[in-house]
Design a protein around this motif. Structure first.
Motif, PDB file in Angstrom:
ATOM      1  N   GLU A 257       0.899  -1.129  -0.112  1.00 26.35           N
ATOM      2  CA  GLU A 257       0.069  -0.020   0.091  1.00 26.35           C
ATOM      3  C   GLU A 257       0.837   1.396  -0.033  1.00 26.35           C
ATOM      4  O   GLU A 257       0.395   2.268  -0.506  1.00 26.35           O
ATOM      5  N   GLY A 258       2.050   1.159   0.279  1.00 25.15           N
ATOM      6  CA  GLY A 258       3.075   2.301   0.227  1.00 25.15           C
ATOM      7  C   GLY A 258       2.787   3.285   1.460  1.00 25.15           C
ATOM      8  O   GLY A 258       3.396   4.352   1.225  1.00 25.15           O
ATOM      9  N   TYR A 259       2.246   3.265   2.607  1.00 25.51           N
ATOM     10  CA  TYR A 259       1.953   4.068   3.528  1.00 25.51           C
ATOM     11  C   TYR A 259       3.201   4.816   4.013  1.00 25.51           C
ATOM     12  O   TYR A 259       3.529   5.988   4.166  1.00 25.51           O
ATOM     13  N   HIS A 260       4.422   3.966   4.071  1.00 25.88           N
ATOM     14  CA  HIS A 260       5.724   4.404   4.839  1.00 25.88           C
ATOM     15  C   HIS A 260       6.259   5.425   3.618  1.00 25.88           C
ATOM     16  O   HIS A 260       6.847   6.383   4.187  1.00 25.88           O
ATOM     17  N   PHE A 261       6.145   5.477   2.303  1.00 25.17           N
ATOM     18  CA  PHE A 261       6.638   6.152   1.277  1.00 25.17           C
ATOM     19  C   PHE A 261       5.673   7.742   1.314  1.00 25.17           C
ATOM     20  O   PHE A 261       6.404   8.613   1.327  1.00 25.17           O
ATOM     21  N   ILE A 262       4.430   7.266   1.629  1.00 25.22           N
ATOM     22  CA  ILE A 262       3.686   8.494   1.857  1.00 25.22           C
ATOM     23  C   ILE A 262       4.149   9.393   2.909  1.00 25.22           C
ATOM     24  O   ILE A 262       4.268  10.674   2.900  1.00 25.22           O
ATOM     25  N   GLN A 263       4.435   8.698   4.014  1.00 25.25           N
ATOM     26  CA  GLN A 263       4.974   9.533   5.391  1.00 25.25           C
ATOM     27  C   GLN A 263       6.052  10.087   5.038  1.00 25.25           C
ATOM     28  O   GLN A 263       6.157  11.352   5.334  1.00 25.25           O
ATOM     29  N   SER A 264       7.254   9.489   4.323  1.00 26.81           N
ATOM     30  CA  SER A 264       8.438  10.189   4.123  1.00 26.81           C
ATOM     31  C   SER A 264       8.143  11.443   3.099  1.00 26.81           C
ATOM     32  O   SER A 264       8.887  12.318   3.205  1.00 26.81           O
ATOM     33  N   MET A 265       7.433  11.232   2.154  1.00 29.64           N
ATOM     34  CA  MET A 265       7.093  12.426   1.147  1.00 29.64           C
ATOM     35  C   MET A 265       6.425  13.654   2.035  1.00 29.64           C
ATOM     36  O   MET A 265       6.755  14.725   1.762  1.00 29.64           O
ATOM     37  N   ILE A 266       5.559  13.484   2.767  1.00 30.79           N
ATOM     38  CA  ILE A 266       4.657  14.224   3.731  1.00 30.79           C
ATOM     39  C   ILE A 266       5.750  14.979   4.608  1.00 30.79           C
ATOM     40  O   ILE A 266       5.795  16.112   5.002  1.00 30.79           O
ATOM     41  N   SER A 267       6.534  14.133   5.291  1.00 27.91           N
ATOM     42  CA  SER A 267       7.362  14.805   6.157  1.00 27.91           C
ATOM     43  C   SER A 267       8.790  15.242   5.715  1.00 27.91           C
ATOM     44  O   SER A 267       9.675  15.501   6.163  1.00 27.91           O
ATOM     45  N   GLU A 268       8.901  15.061   4.226  1.00 28.83           N
ATOM     46  CA  GLU A 268      10.051  15.948   3.608  1.00 28.83           C
ATOM     47  C   GLU A 268      11.203  15.149   3.986  1.00 28.83           C
ATOM     48  O   GLU A 268      12.329  15.683   3.831  1.00 28.83           O
ATOM     49  N   THR A 269      11.175  13.879   3.948  1.00 27.06           N
ATOM     50  CA  THR A 269      12.459  13.140   4.094  1.00 27.06           C
ATOM     51  C   THR A 269      12.508  12.220   2.973  1.00 27.06           C
ATOM     52  O   THR A 269      13.470  11.190   2.857  1.00 27.06           O
ATOM     53  N   PHE A 270      11.581  12.227   1.875  1.00 21.98           N
ATOM     54  CA  PHE A 270      11.872  11.593   0.550  1.00 21.98           C
ATOM     55  C   PHE A 270      12.904  12.047  -0.303  1.00 21.98           C
ATOM     56  O   PHE A 270      13.129  13.210  -0.642  1.00 21.98           O
TER      57      PHE A 270
ATOM     58  N   GLY B 263       8.248  31.383  -3.286  1.00 23.42           N
ATOM     59  CA  GLY B 263       7.900  31.419  -1.982  1.00 23.42           C
ATOM     60  C   GLY B 263       6.751  30.741  -1.750  1.00 23.42           C
ATOM     61  O   GLY B 263       5.825  31.036  -1.177  1.00 23.42           O
ATOM     62  N   CYS B 264       6.702  29.305  -2.262  1.00 24.95           N
ATOM     63  CA  CYS B 264       5.483  28.628  -2.106  1.00 24.95           C
ATOM     64  C   CYS B 264       5.617  27.582  -0.884  1.00 24.95           C
ATOM     65  O   CYS B 264       6.610  27.768  -0.285  1.00 24.95           O
ATOM     66  N   ALA B 265       4.924  26.803  -0.560  1.00 23.70           N
ATOM     67  CA  ALA B 265       4.721  25.970   0.576  1.00 23.70           C
ATOM     68  C   ALA B 265       5.788  24.912   0.439  1.00 23.70           C
ATOM     69  O   ALA B 265       6.173  24.897  -0.527  1.00 23.70           O
ATOM     70  N   SER B 266       6.034  24.059   1.450  1.00 23.54           N
ATOM     71  CA  SER B 266       7.133  23.019   1.290  1.00 23.54           C
ATOM     72  C   SER B 266       6.664  21.971   0.510  1.00 23.54           C
ATOM     73  O   SER B 266       5.508  21.678   0.183  1.00 23.54           O
ATOM     74  N   GLU B 267       7.358  20.998   0.255  1.00 21.77           N
ATOM     75  CA  GLU B 267       7.303  19.897  -0.595  1.00 21.77           C
ATOM     76  C   GLU B 267       6.227  19.046  -0.083  1.00 21.77           C
ATOM     77  O   GLU B 267       5.321  18.284  -0.765  1.00 21.77           O
ATOM     78  N   GLY B 268       6.207  18.794   1.256  1.00 20.78           N
ATOM     79  CA  GLY B 268       5.083  17.891   1.913  1.00 20.78           C
ATOM     80  C   GLY B 268       3.646  18.502   1.618  1.00 20.78           C
ATOM     81  O   GLY B 268       2.882  17.763   1.419  1.00 20.78           O
ATOM     82  N   ALA B 269       3.418  19.781   1.609  1.00 15.92           N
ATOM     83  CA  ALA B 269       2.040  20.241   1.179  1.00 15.92           C
ATOM     84  C   ALA B 269       1.743  20.084  -0.005  1.00 15.92           C
ATOM     85  O   ALA B 269       0.542  19.667  -0.231  1.00 15.92           O
ATOM     86  N   TYR B 270       2.625  20.018  -1.078  1.00 16.22           N
ATOM     87  CA  TYR B 270       2.199  19.703  -2.242  1.00 16.22           C
ATOM     88  C   TYR B 270       2.277  18.249  -2.463  1.00 16.22           C
ATOM     89  O   TYR B 270       1.077  17.737  -3.390  1.00 16.22           O
ATOM     90  N   ALA B 271       2.665  17.371  -1.542  1.00 13.90           N
ATOM     91  CA  ALA B 271       2.383  16.103  -1.593  1.00 13.90           C
ATOM     92  C   ALA B 271       0.787  15.811  -1.237  1.00 13.90           C
ATOM     93  O   ALA B 271       0.164  14.898  -1.737  1.00 13.90           O
ATOM     94  N   LEU B 272       0.648  16.354  -0.275  1.00 13.59           N
ATOM     95  CA  LEU B 272      -0.748  16.366   0.280  1.00 13.59           C
ATOM     96  C   LEU B 272      -1.862  16.652  -0.749  1.00 13.59           C
ATOM     97  O   LEU B 272      -3.000  16.009  -0.698  1.00 13.59           O
ATOM     98  N   LEU B 273      -1.462  17.883  -1.450  1.00 13.19           N
ATOM     99  CA  LEU B 273      -2.405  18.364  -2.370  1.00 13.19           C
ATOM    100  C   LEU B 273      -2.572  17.493  -3.485  1.00 13.19           C
ATOM    101  O   LEU B 273      -3.707  17.333  -4.226  1.00 13.19           O
ATOM    102  N   GLY B 274      -1.541  16.821  -3.813  1.00 14.46           N
ATOM    103  CA  GLY B 274      -1.585  15.938  -4.839  1.00 14.46           C
ATOM    104  C   GLY B 274      -2.269  14.866  -4.637  1.00 14.46           C
ATOM    105  O   GLY B 274      -3.023  14.278  -5.533  1.00 14.46           O
ATOM    106  N   MET B 275      -2.176  14.189  -3.367  1.00 16.08           N
ATOM    107  CA  MET B 275      -3.272  13.207  -3.091  1.00 16.08           C
ATOM    108  C   MET B 275      -4.737  13.382  -3.038  1.00 16.08           C
ATOM    109  O   MET B 275      -5.394  12.703  -3.681  1.00 16.08           O
TER     110      MET B 275
END
Length: 594
Positions: free
Chosen positions: A306-319, A376-388
């Motif tokens: 299901e890839g949940y740990h990869f999602i966590q790393s992308m939202i927390s910006e450790t990807f 000056g946009c939000a962080s990468e994690g925010a855009y991962a959330l918007l993409g979902m």
């Protein structure tokens, strides 16, 4: 003496039986008086039970998957690890096809069809069959999610509890929605998303009588999950700083996610079609699909499970994946999911949508900063959330589900404005390009998508036999016109079916409107026969046609009535007037029952 003792004993037994029967009847009377006069309390209580049961099923699947994925993790390093998804898909496909005799896939369209056509009737074995099949598929590394199987399980639990309580179709449908809401709320710890998904996707109608029980079931399912797995949100992250530039960027991201959503939907469907056309048996197709996923995972581990740990790393910006590899990973996950679900595996598309969406958001964010470094946009994690949110809304064409699900599973309430923008535009554009969502497309193609209150649903509930007027005078093809004139003098029919002498085979129709000129010329009465003036080109329908097909035939050919012919025998006529009259009565019945 003995006989008197036997009589006393028999009288006591009979008295006890009579007392028990009286008590049971009393309970039944109280039950019907208490609940059936106003069933809202009954639905709330039953919905709570359904929510708890479906929540337990969802938690059981989630914990089982976590355990087996952790157990198999050390084996991923071996060269032969690519066969693990194939083994899981093989066992899953054999279990579904040979043991429980159900089809592979995710099962949500089956729930929707059951609700729209059969009043939510689902088999009891569906409450556990998809859980086991998805555990085997996802646990071994198949690219799918556990959400659709728990929806199937929760819906079947609600349907069978309704059966035990002897509820009617409307009440059963509500409990099916309760099962769906409880399952989604439990698997994601997201009660609002569970309630919205059940109403927006499964039931398709927002009614007060449904909302309260479903909301209670969603809360019950979420509470079960929190009691067993104490966590506030599934994915944790640092607070996001969202500003006006992010709102503008969300417009472009919405278009990007809409295109990816349509691609994902088409890939799922095309892969499934190719699989069905293959000469390979289901178990062999499952092996092919599983091995394909395993090979892809050797270079792209993000496609596994299901890839949940990869999602966590992308939202927390450790990807750590770069833009090129992240872009390739989007298509790798799409293809892996299509091969898993289309080639014999079992699971859902929620989790793949979340992974694909988070990857899409990261790719967009990286590209944005490459083009405009000072934006000056939000962080990468925010855009991962918007993409979902964009992918969920685009694939399911359910924007409310996308918005509430992402907010609840991440706690990212600060992103609510761009979330609304992305979800709304993505679902709208996806609908424009692909009018039917992934869940609805197959049902629409088979003519089985029947939403409550729609013309198609009401017409499907009408029986064609109720509409056939069989009281028609039939005439012989060899009848002389004079004799026919005598018949029409005492008949109010506008159509006269013509049959063959001896066999009674249907030959055609004589329409009064087409013989007026002949009727005014007595000189032809004895020289014209009906086989010379009958219309053999009149379109006919059969008992196998449904009412919608009959109406379409009448509209296309501009007919007010149509002959019904079965096995070359005339059965009767159906008129639009009769259809509209029965439609009106059925509409009144369905409205008053709600």
């Amino acid at each position: 003496m003995k006989s008197s003792k036997k009589q006393i004993r028999y009288s006591r037994i009979n008295g006890a039986v009579t007392l028990n029967t009286t008590i049971k009847n009393g309970y039944k009377i109280l039950y019907h008086r208490f609940f059936h006069l106003d069933d809202r309390l009954l639905l709330i209580l039953a919905g709570s039970i359904v929510g708890i049961c479906s929540g337990l099923a969802a938690v059981a699947l989630r914990l089982s998957l976590e355990s087996v994925l952790e157990w198999l993790h050390p084996f991923r390093a071996y060269w032969w690890a690519f066969v693990l998804p194939a083994i899981g898909a093989l066992i899953s496909s054999v279990y579904l096809e040979k043991i429980v005799r159900e089809g592979a896939g995710h099962g949500v369209p089956e729930v929707i069809y059951s609700v729209s056509r059969y009043g939510g009737i689902l088999r009891f074995r569906s409450s556990y069959s998809r859980l086991i099949a998805s555990f085997l598929t996802i646990g071994s590394g198949g690219s799918a999610g556990p959400e659709a199987p728990v929806v199937m399980s929760g819906s079947a639990i609600g349907s069978n509890i309704a059966k035990v309580l002897d509820l009617n179709d409307r009440q059963r449908i509500t409990l099916v929605g309760c099962g769906t809401a409880g399952a989604i709320a439990s698997i994601f710890n997201a009660p609002i998303a569970g309630m919205v998904f059940a109403i927006e996707v499964i039931l398709g109608e927002w009614k007060f009588v449904n909302i309260i029980p479903i909301a209670i079931a969603a809360v019950a399912g979420a509470q079960v999950s929190q009691a067993i797995i104490p966590e506030q949100v599934i994915f944790n992250h640092l607070p996001f700083q969202v500003g006006f530039p992010d709102i503008m960027a969300s417009l472009c991201l919405a278009i990007f996610t809409a295109l990816i959503s349509v691609l994902f939907t088409k890939m799922l469907r095309q892969t499934g079609k190719i699989s069905k056309k293959s000469a390979l048996p289901l178990w062999a197709r499952a092996i092919v699909g599983g091995c394909t996923v395993g090979v892809i995972a050797m270079g792209m581990p993000v496609v596994l499970g299901e890839g949940y740990h990869f999602i966590q790393s992308m939202i927390s910006e450790t990807f750590s994946m770069g833009i090129i590899f992240a872009f390739v990973a989007v298509f790798a996950k799409i293809f892996a999911t299509a091969m898993t679900l289309g080639w014999g595996g079992s699971g859902g598309i929620f989790a793949p949508c979340l992974v694909i969406g988070s990857l899409t958001g990261i790719v967009f964010h990286k590209a944005l900063f490459l083009l405009f470094p000072e934006i000056g946009c939000a962080s990468e994690g925010a855009y991962a959330l918007l993409g979902m949110a964009g992918i969920i809304s685009g694939v399911m064409q359910a924007p409310l589900t996308g918005i509430f699900l992402i907010v609840e599973i991440t706690g990212g309430y600060e992103t609510i404005l761009p979330l609304i923008v992305v979800s709304s535009i993505s679902s709208t554009m996806s609908h424009y390009i692909e009018p039917a969502s992934f869940y609805f497309k197959e049902l629409i193609e088979r003519g089985q998508f029947l939403r409550p209150g729609t013309d198609a649903r009401i017409l499907s509930d009408l029986n064609i036999q109720e509409l056939i007027d069989t009281e028609f005078i039939k005439v012989s093809e060899n009848m002389v016109f004079r004799k026919f004139i005598e018949i029409i003098k005492t008949s109010e029919q506008h159509f006269f079916p013509v049959i063959e002498d001896g066999s009674n085979e249907y030959k055609g129709v004589v329409q009064i409107s087409s013989i007026r000129k002949l009727a005014l010329d007595p000189g032809v009465y004895d020289i014209v026969f009906l086989n010379q003036i009958m219309d053999t080109e009149v379109i006919t329908a059969s008992m196998e046609n449904d009412l919608q097909e009959v109406l379409d035939l009448m509209d296309i050919n501009q007919m007010d009535s149509i002959p019904i012919v079965e096995n070359d025998q005339f059965v009767g006529m159906i008129s639009k007037t009769m259809i509209l009259d029965l439609y009106r009565r059925e509409l009144i019945m369905q409205t008053s029952a709600q």
